[in-house]
Design a protein around this motif. Structure first.
Motif, short mmCIF file in Angstrom:
data_model
loop_
_atom_site.label_atom_id
_atom_site.label_comp_id
_atom_site.label_asym_id
_atom_site.label_seq_id
_atom_site.Cartn_x
_atom_site.Cartn_y
_atom_site.Cartn_z
N MET A 83 -23.18 -18.12 12.60
CA MET A 83 -23.83 -18.11 13.89
C MET A 83 -23.75 -16.92 14.97
SD MET A 83 -23.49 -22.33 14.44
CE MET A 83 -23.71 -22.05 16.11
N ASN A 84 -22.32 -16.49 14.77
CA ASN A 84 -21.93 -15.33 15.66
C ASN A 84 -22.77 -14.20 15.22
OD1 ASN A 84 -20.06 -16.15 17.38
ND2 ASN A 84 -18.49 -15.91 15.81
N LEU A 85 -22.82 -14.02 13.94
CA LEU A 85 -23.87 -12.61 13.40
C LEU A 85 -25.36 -12.76 13.82
CD1 LEU A 85 -22.26 -12.18 10.04
CD2 LEU A 85 -22.08 -10.57 11.92
N ILE A 86 -25.74 -14.20 13.77
CA ILE A 86 -27.36 -14.36 13.93
C ILE A 86 -27.48 -14.23 15.36
CG2 ILE A 86 -28.81 -16.49 14.04
CD1 ILE A 86 -27.71 -17.66 11.49
N GLN A 87 -26.86 -14.68 16.43
CA GLN A 87 -26.69 -14.30 17.72
C GLN A 87 -26.60 -12.92 18.05
OE1 GLN A 87 -24.19 -17.46 19.48
NE2 GLN A 87 -25.38 -18.90 19.59
N MET B 183 -26.12 -27.24 15.27
CA MET B 183 -26.11 -25.84 15.91
C MET B 183 -26.49 -24.64 15.50
SD MET B 183 -24.28 -27.06 18.31
CE MET B 183 -23.66 -25.52 19.43
N LEU B 184 -26.75 -24.66 13.94
CA LEU B 184 -27.47 -23.63 13.37
C LEU B 184 -29.00 -23.49 13.97
CD1 LEU B 184 -27.55 -21.19 11.48
CD2 LEU B 184 -27.87 -22.70 9.59
N ALA B 185 -29.47 -24.66 13.94
CA ALA B 185 -30.72 -24.73 14.49
C ALA B 185 -30.95 -24.15 15.96
CB ALA B 185 -31.41 -26.28 14.26
N GLY B 186 -29.79 -24.54 16.67
CA GLY B 186 -29.85 -23.95 18.12
C GLY B 186 -29.74 -22.51 17.96
N ALA B 187 -29.00 -21.76 17.27
CA ALA B 187 -28.73 -20.46 17.19
C ALA B 187 -30.12 -19.79 16.65
CB ALA B 187 -27.64 -20.18 16.17
N LEU B 188 -30.63 -20.35 15.76
CA LEU B 188 -32.04 -19.80 15.22
C LEU B 188 -33.13 -19.75 16.47
CD1 LEU B 188 -32.29 -21.26 11.89
CD2 LEU B 188 -31.98 -18.87 12.39
N LEU B 189 -33.18 -21.18 17.35
CA LEU B 189 -34.12 -21.36 18.45
C LEU B 189 -33.89 -20.28 19.59
CD1 LEU B 189 -36.23 -22.81 19.99
CD2 LEU B 189 -34.40 -24.23 20.70
N SER B 190 -32.33 -19.82 19.74
CA SER B 190 -32.11 -18.92 20.74
C SER B 190 -32.66 -17.35 20.23
CB SER B 190 -30.58 -18.97 21.05
OG SER B 190 -29.99 -18.20 19.76
N VAL B 191 -32.66 -17.21 19.11
CA VAL B 191 -33.32 -15.86 18.51
C VAL B 191 -34.75 -15.89 18.56
CG1 VAL B 191 -33.56 -14.43 16.17
CG2 VAL B 191 -31.46 -15.61 17.04
N PHE B 192 -35.54 -17.08 18.32
CA PHE B 192 -36.81 -17.42 18.30
C PHE B 192 -37.36 -17.07 19.77
CE2 PHE B 192 -40.70 -19.98 18.86
CZ PHE B 192 -41.31 -19.37 17.99
N ILE B 193 -36.42 -17.58 20.67
CA ILE B 193 -37.10 -17.36 22.31
C ILE B 193 -36.87 -15.84 22.56
CG2 ILE B 193 -35.93 -17.68 24.80
CD1 ILE B 193 -34.93 -20.56 23.62
N SER B 194 -36.22 -14.96 21.96
CA SER B 194 -36.09 -13.55 22.28
C SER B 194 -37.13 -12.73 21.26
CB SER B 194 -34.74 -13.12 22.12
OG SER B 194 -34.05 -13.23 20.87
N CYS B 195 -37.85 -13.47 20.59
CA CYS B 195 -38.65 -12.72 19.61
C CYS B 195 -40.15 -12.30 19.99
CB CYS B 195 -38.58 -13.34 18.14
SG CYS B 195 -39.60 -14.67 18.16
#
Length: 758
Positions: free
Chosen positions: A508-512, A540-552
């Motif tokens: 998750m650190n790498l994903i964010q 929490m992984l779903a939340g990390a992906l959602l934070s990436v999706f917000i910035s895409c």
């Protein structure tokens, strides 16, 4: 009457309440707690009742006043003690003075009741300096023992050598032959012998086997023997033997003394049985056995942590009356009570009183105080504590050093941390891997890659410490926050090659990190690595992906669709809610139903973060109305029960734990609430309004990510609000300024969100 379970309460004497009035002038008994008449003296099970007319704020103030009264009595005791010492030193010579102190301390120990150490003291005088026995002649016609190592049958004796020989037998024999050897070699043992033998055992199974054998031989058993046996079972955390040992004591007419009760209470605490500890403390009171400071401290801490603060304060007052002079345990307890009420200034006053009384804490106590003040971010006082510990001739333990580095991490004071690190190496203080990891974690938080690499290399060079899984995870976090993503990816692959366990937070650190750098292809590759490593998904992984999706937003449609599909694979219910936000017409009822399904299916600690991220997505996609709907749903589900605190003095909005979008939504809703309160004549308004935004620390080396305080202050300035930063992490405005602002709100840029009122 005995008490059991959660219903167990603590005795409160009427004199303890009167003592508050004595040490806190101008306070009546009604302000300090229950009156003396409301507490029947014969009863030991008095519940402190709260008046129905008393408000929570007044209740909290009364508790704080009572704890403050205890602190005031400390100062009184310190001054009295100092005066007595000055008078004695002027009247007597040094040798006489030393002798009187020793005599006084011994008499005080006798009044408080004997501890286990007191009970064993006569044994030490009797056995530690026993002259060697005279050599006796053995008839050559006498039959030899069956083994050369056991030359004489043990004869009845209460002297140490008999016990020592039995200890040697128990050490050499296996459990299978232990009973037969004891039967052939031992004919009689006194209770003193039994105490010595049991104390020497390191395995509870062997101690229990010997104890059962001694009972079968009808050797004399007293409370000394049972207390040692309870201590052995306490160390092994075998709570099931506690009641059986006490039952045997009653059947054999062995009286339970204060050591027995204190041991059982600490036994219950070690086995995490708080209700049992309170139950036995009640029985201890009924039996008339005086608790020592350790027992008092343990029970008071249980009451305080379980929310029964009034009983904790009252019991602390009773302890103050019964134990004098106060030792470091009593002072530490009072400081903990202050810390639980976030009264750190008063806690520091108690510490200074302890110093003035000449009471020197040990390293464990210093560690506890450093932890309490460090968690509150009081680095200056923590540094003073550390210096006091050194001045008292105490060396910091690895726990002390790791707590110091964690304090510096909380205040982000990396320069002071490295000064301490260099001093640690100069003084040669003992360190462990946790110490290195704590400093490495500070480097990760600050994005100081070079400093972190130096600490890691010195860890590798250490002959005592070795990197563990936490070290590797912290390295990944450091490289991500330092912007060195390829090195973070390399460390992750090396962990896999070495067979180290990689948990989801590492990925998750790498994903964010890749999400911050807009490298969405690397995010998709990491998801593939997670599947290959067979790491189980969580919300929490779903939340990390959602934070990436917000910035895409700048990514192509294909990448956005791929990220959304990954969210669906990890948590399908979350994807349903996202699809609803993008739909043109979705009823509020359907939104609530889908949100309910999503929240019910998520782990409890993930619900609020997911809702925060969804509101963030709404503002990024310019879906303001949907953001307000989500806030309304979150309030309905109790996700934001601590969002606002209201008192007659202040209304405070807490935004520190929210995302930018959630904070923006909550801010607009709060302003609507204030506007509605001014328009209503029934609401009582406070003197001040405040908004907590935090200190605004930065995790990434660049300034591409704004901090909460900057975003909120900019929004308030756009609305021409009177809020200004008056203290760290807090924006405030007076009621007069807010009223003028509300009246002029027609010309401001506050969105029309009257339907969302917090």
């Amino acid at each position: 009457m005995a008490m059991t379970g959660a219903s167990a309460t603590v005795a409160v004497s009427s004199s303890s309440c009167a003592r508050f009035a004595c040490h806190y002038p101008g306070r009546t008994s009604s302000g300090a707690g229950p009156t003396s008449s409301s507490i029947p003296t014969p009863s030991l099970t008095v519940e402190v009742q709260k008046s129905s007319s008393q408000q929570p704020q007044q209740r909290k103030k009364d508790l704080a006043d009572q704890v403050h009264a205890l602190s005031s009595s400390v100062s009184w005791q310190v001054r009295s003690s100092q005066k007595q010492r000055r008078e004695k030193s002027s009247e007597h010579e040094e040798t006489t003075h030393q002798s009187s102190i020793l005599t006084s301390r011994r008499s005080q120990n006798q009044q408080r009741g004997k501890t286990l150490a007191n009970q064993l003291y006569p044994l030490s005088e009797e056995f530690l300096e026993v002259p060697p026995p005279a050599r006796s002649s053995v008839s050559p016609t006498r039959k030899r023992a069956r083994d050369s190592t056991r030359q004489n049958r043990l004869k009845p004796s209460s002297q140490g050598p008999v016990a020592n020989k039995v200890i040697e037998l128990l050490a050499d024999a296996s459990e299978e032959e232990l009973v037969s050897i004891l039967d052939s070699e031992v004919s009689f043992l006194t209770s003193k012998d039994l105490v010595i033998i049991l104390n020497a055992q390191t395995q509870w199974q062997r101690a229990l086997l010997f104890f059962d054998w001694a009972k079968s031989k009808s050797f004399p058993m007293n409370s000394f023997v049972y207390n040692v046996m309870l201590k052995i079972m306490r160390k092994a955390e075998k709570w099931e033997y506690a009641n059986s040992l006490v039952k045997e004591m009653k059947e054999n007419n062995v009286a339970l003394d204060n050591v027995t009760y204190s041991t059982i209470i600490s036994f219950a605490l070690r086995c995490h049985k708080q209700d049992e500890a309170l139950h036995w403390f009640s029985r201890m009171q009924e039996a008339g056995c005086p608790p020592d400071s350790v027992t008092y401290s343990a029970v008071i801490e249980i009451l305080a942590k379980s929310g029964r603060m009034q009983e904790a304060v009252d019991l602390c007052a009773r302890m103050q009356e019964e134990i004098s002079p106060w030792d470091w345990i009593v002072y530490s307890l009072l400081m903990k009570l202050h810390a639980m009420q976030h009264e750190f200034d008063q806690m520091w006053d108690v510490y200074r009183d302890m110093q003035a009384a000449g009471v020197v804490p040990n390293v464990v106590t210093y560690n506890a105080l450093i932890s309490l003040l460090g968690n509150a971010g009081r680095s200056i006082q923590v540094s003073r504590l550390f210096n006091d510990m050194l001045n008292n001739g105490l060396k910091p333990s690895p726990v002390t050093l790791s707590l110091m580095f964690r304090t510096f991490a909380k205040t982000r004071d990396i320069e002071e941390a490295f000064k301490l690190y260099e001093k640690t190496k100069e003084e040669g203080w003992l360190v462990d891997t946790v110490v290195y990891n704590s400093l490495l974690n500070l480097c990760a938080q600050m994005g100081r890659v070079k400093d972190g690499e130096r600490v890691y290399n010195e860890l590798l060079e250490s002959k005592v410490c070795k990197p563990d899984d936490w070290t590797w995870r912290t390295l990944v976090d450091m490289y991500v926050k330092g912007g060195v993503f390829e090195e973070a990816r390399r460390i992750t692959k090396e962990m896999v090659n070495q067979g180290r366990s990689i948990d989801l937070p590492v990925y998750m650190n790498l994903i964010q990190g890749y999400g911050k750098m807009k490298d969405f292809q690397s995010v998709l590759l990491l998801m593939n690595d997670i599947r290959l490593a067979k790491v189980p998904y969580d919300h929490m992984l779903a939340g990390a992906l959602l934070s990436v999706f917000i910035s895409c937003e700048e990514a192509g449609a294909e990448e956005r669709e791929a990220l959304l599909n990954q969210i669906g694979l990890v948590y399908p219910n979350l994807k349903v809610v996202i699809d609803n936000l993008y739909a043109k017409k979705v009823s509020l009822a359907k939104m609530k139903r889908d949100m309910r399904n999503m929240l019910n299916g998520a782990a409890e600690d993930c619900r609020k973060p997911l809702c925060n991220l969804l509101m963030e997505l709404c503002w990024v996609k310019q879906l303001a109305r949907q953001a307000h709907d989500l806030l309304s749903i979150g309030l309905t589900f109790g996700l934001y029960s601590d969002l606002q605190v209201r008192s007659p003095v202040e209304w405070c909005l807490r935004l520190r734990t929210l995302s930018f979008g959630a904070a923006r939504t909550a801010l607009y809703g709060w302003i609507s609430s204030i506007k509605a309160a001014f328009q209503s004549e029934t609401n009582e308004l406070p003197f001040e309004f405040s908004i907590e935004v935090g200190l605004g620390t930065q995790s990434f080396p660049d300034d591409s990510v704004p901090v909460m305080g900057t975003v909120i202050l900019q929004l308030l300035q756009e609305m021409r609000s009177p809020f200004k930063e008056t203290r760290d992490g807090c924006l405030t405005a007076s009621i007069a300024d807010v009223k003028d602002w509300i009246l002029a709100m027609k010309d401001s840029k506050v969105p029309d969100i009257a339907s969302v009122v917090i």
